[in-house]
Design a protein around this motif. Structure first.
Motif, PDB file in Angstrom:
ATOM      1  N   LEU A  61       0.844  -1.282   0.112  1.00  0.00           N
ATOM      2  CA  LEU A  61       0.021  -0.089   0.033  1.00  0.00           C
ATOM      3  C   LEU A  61       0.883   1.247   0.179  1.00  0.00           C
ATOM      4  O   LEU A  61       0.479   2.140  -0.695  1.00  0.00           O
ATOM      5  N   ILE A  62       1.803   1.175   0.829  1.00  0.00           N
ATOM      6  CA  ILE A  62       2.832   2.301   0.673  1.00  0.00           C
ATOM      7  C   ILE A  62       3.389   2.560  -0.591  1.00  0.00           C
ATOM      8  O   ILE A  62       3.388   3.801  -0.979  1.00  0.00           O
ATOM      9  N   GLU A  63       3.764   1.450  -1.328  1.00  0.00           N
ATOM     10  CA  GLU A  63       4.542   1.671  -2.532  1.00  0.00           C
ATOM     11  C   GLU A  63       3.528   2.270  -3.734  1.00  0.00           C
ATOM     12  O   GLU A  63       3.746   2.885  -4.645  1.00  0.00           O
ATOM     13  N   ARG A  64       2.440   1.575  -3.343  1.00  0.00           N
ATOM     14  CA  ARG A  64       1.128   2.188  -4.289  1.00  0.00           C
ATOM     15  C   ARG A  64       0.615   3.691  -4.022  1.00  0.00           C
ATOM     16  O   ARG A  64       0.732   4.529  -5.036  1.00  0.00           O
ATOM     17  N   LEU A  65       0.732   4.061  -3.063  1.00  0.00           N
ATOM     18  CA  LEU A  65       0.710   5.258  -2.336  1.00  0.00           C
ATOM     19  C   LEU A  65       1.825   6.361  -3.077  1.00  0.00           C
ATOM     20  O   LEU A  65       1.542   7.517  -3.791  1.00  0.00           O
ATOM     21  N   LYS A  66       3.014   5.972  -3.082  1.00  0.00           N
ATOM     22  CA  LYS A  66       3.994   6.647  -3.348  1.00  0.00           C
ATOM     23  C   LYS A  66       3.844   6.763  -4.947  1.00  0.00           C
ATOM     24  O   LYS A  66       4.242   7.706  -5.690  1.00  0.00           O
ATOM     25  N   ASN A  67       3.730   5.598  -5.594  1.00  0.00           N
ATOM     26  CA  ASN A  67       3.498   5.764  -7.293  1.00  0.00           C
ATOM     27  C   ASN A  67       2.378   6.653  -7.396  1.00  0.00           C
ATOM     28  O   ASN A  67       2.510   7.179  -8.572  1.00  0.00           O
ATOM     29  N   ALA A  68       1.295   6.512  -6.788  1.00  0.00           N
ATOM     30  CA  ALA A  68       0.086   7.449  -7.109  1.00  0.00           C
ATOM     31  C   ALA A  68       0.551   9.008  -6.932  1.00  0.00           C
ATOM     32  O   ALA A  68       0.308   9.932  -8.033  1.00  0.00           O
TER      33      ALA A  68
END
Length: 99
Positions: A61-68
């Motif tokens: 989830l952290i990586e997805r948020l960073k990507n977003a």
């Protein structure tokens, strides 16, 4: 003297019965302790697996948020949301008009 000997024999038999009963109870307690130990080990394994899964999901989830966020920044820099930047500049220039 025979009375004392008979009394001693009765007490000895009573003690023998109590020792047998105690030994049986001790065996039951040992089995319960083994069962409880096994239960605690299984519970510990479940908790550790859950913790590992939660940590992995958090990282995803952290990586997805960073990507977003990076994608949003990239889109802003490319001018995909020009109105957003203009409205922000307008608010900075005319603070009284926002009221």
């Amino acid at each position: 003297m025979w009375k004392q000997l008979a009394q001693f024999a009765k007490e000895l038999l009573a003690l023998k019965g109590q020792v047998k009963e105690n030994a049986s109870e001790i065996d039951e307690i040992r089995q319960e302790l083994r069962d409880l130990t096994e239960f605690v080990r299984n519970l510990n394994n479940i908790v550790n697996q859950d913790r590992t899964q939660n940590e992995a999901q958090r990282e995803i989830l952290i990586e997805r948020l960073k990507n977003a966020l990076l994608q949003f920044e990239n889109d802003l820099l490319r001018g995909k949301y020009p109105n957003m930047l203009k409205s922000r500049e307008d608010q900075d220039e005319n603070p009284d008009t926002s009221k």
